[in-house]
Design a protein around this motif. Sequence first.
Motif, mmCIF file in Angstrom:
data_model
loop_
_atom_site.group_PDB
_atom_site.id
_atom_site.type_symbol
_atom_site.label_atom_id
_atom_site.label_comp_id
_atom_site.label_asym_id
_atom_site.label_seq_id
_atom_site.Cartn_x
_atom_site.Cartn_y
_atom_site.Cartn_z
ATOM 1 N N GLN A 194 0.838 -1.203 0.000
ATOM 2 C CA GLN A 194 0.000 0.000 0.000
ATOM 3 C C GLN A 194 0.870 1.249 0.000
ATOM 4 O O GLN A 194 0.589 2.216 -0.718
ATOM 5 C CB GLN A 194 -0.930 0.003 1.211
ATOM 6 N N GLU A 195 1.936 1.247 0.796
ATOM 7 C CA GLU A 195 2.865 2.381 0.837
ATOM 8 C C GLU A 195 3.509 2.585 -0.530
ATOM 9 O O GLU A 195 3.580 3.709 -1.034
ATOM 10 C CB GLU A 195 3.941 2.153 1.898
ATOM 11 N N ALA A 196 3.955 1.503 -1.152
ATOM 12 C CA ALA A 196 4.578 1.602 -2.471
ATOM 13 C C ALA A 196 3.574 2.105 -3.509
ATOM 14 O O ALA A 196 3.926 2.889 -4.395
ATOM 15 C CB ALA A 196 5.144 0.235 -2.882
ATOM 16 N N PHE A 197 2.336 1.672 -3.404
ATOM 17 C CA PHE A 197 1.288 2.144 -4.310
ATOM 18 C C PHE A 197 1.083 3.647 -4.146
ATOM 19 O O PHE A 197 1.037 4.386 -5.135
ATOM 20 C CB PHE A 197 -0.017 1.387 -4.025
ATOM 21 N N SER B 27 -2.948 1.709 -12.484
ATOM 22 C CA SER B 27 -2.526 0.346 -12.816
ATOM 23 C C SER B 27 -1.014 0.175 -12.708
ATOM 24 O O SER B 27 -0.529 -0.827 -12.180
ATOM 25 C CB SER B 27 -3.003 -0.037 -14.213
ATOM 26 N N ASP B 28 -0.270 1.153 -13.211
ATOM 27 C CA ASP B 28 1.192 1.068 -13.124
ATOM 28 C C ASP B 28 1.671 1.131 -11.680
ATOM 29 O O ASP B 28 2.593 0.407 -11.287
ATOM 30 C CB ASP B 28 1.848 2.176 -13.944
ATOM 31 N N ALA B 29 1.058 1.990 -10.873
ATOM 32 C CA ALA B 29 1.423 2.069 -9.452
ATOM 33 C C ALA B 29 1.105 0.749 -8.759
ATOM 34 O O ALA B 29 1.876 0.272 -7.916
ATOM 35 C CB ALA B 29 0.682 3.218 -8.784
ATOM 36 N N TYR B 30 -0.004 0.138 -9.129
ATOM 37 C CA TYR B 30 -0.428 -1.141 -8.558
ATOM 38 C C TYR B 30 0.594 -2.235 -8.884
ATOM 39 O O TYR B 30 1.042 -2.967 -7.998
ATOM 40 C CB TYR B 30 -1.805 -1.487 -9.126
ATOM 41 N N ARG B 31 0.970 -2.309 -10.145
ATOM 42 C CA ARG B 31 1.953 -3.313 -10.565
ATOM 43 C C ARG B 31 3.316 -3.065 -9.923
ATOM 44 O O ARG B 31 3.956 -3.994 -9.427
ATOM 45 C CB ARG B 31 2.112 -3.306 -12.087
ATOM 46 N N ARG B 32 3.763 -1.814 -9.934
ATOM 47 C CA ARG B 32 5.079 -1.483 -9.389
ATOM 48 C C ARG B 32 5.145 -1.752 -7.888
ATOM 49 O O ARG B 32 6.204 -2.039 -7.349
ATOM 50 C CB ARG B 32 5.429 -0.028 -9.675
ATOM 51 N N ALA B 33 4.012 -1.656 -7.221
ATOM 52 C CA ALA B 33 3.970 -1.927 -5.782
ATOM 53 C C ALA B 33 4.111 -3.415 -5.481
ATOM 54 O O ALA B 33 4.314 -3.798 -4.331
ATOM 55 C CB ALA B 33 2.667 -1.395 -5.190
#
Length: 120
Positions: free
Chosen positions: A21-24, A35-41
């Motif tokens: 969640q923090e990484a997102f 979507s990119d933030a979700y994947r990168r997290a």
Amino acid sequence: MNKHKRGHWESSNKLQLTQKQEAFALGIVWGLNLSDAYRRAGYRGGCSKTINEAASRLYKNSKVIARIEELRRPIVERTQITLERHLEILEEIRDKAVEKSKYGIAINAHIALGRALGFY
């Protein structure tokens, strides 16, 4: 996450976010789409539709929203730009661009700034 190559990001995790969640939240603040933030997290999903839906749900999580706002606050304060001023600048760019018939690039650049500041 205490430090990242893009700057200092203090996380006391008062909100009890998971690492993902923090990484997102950080991905969103850095300007990634949901979507990119979700994947990168580090989240996994199936098809694009499933990832988009899951990312959208995560973005609506009250703790994640609070963390994104917390991360954006110093950025907005440092730039000292308000939504009102942002709109004034966008209007100026639009007007000048229309005069020169070159508005696409200028407006897109300023919209990117607005996204980074959380206005969009």
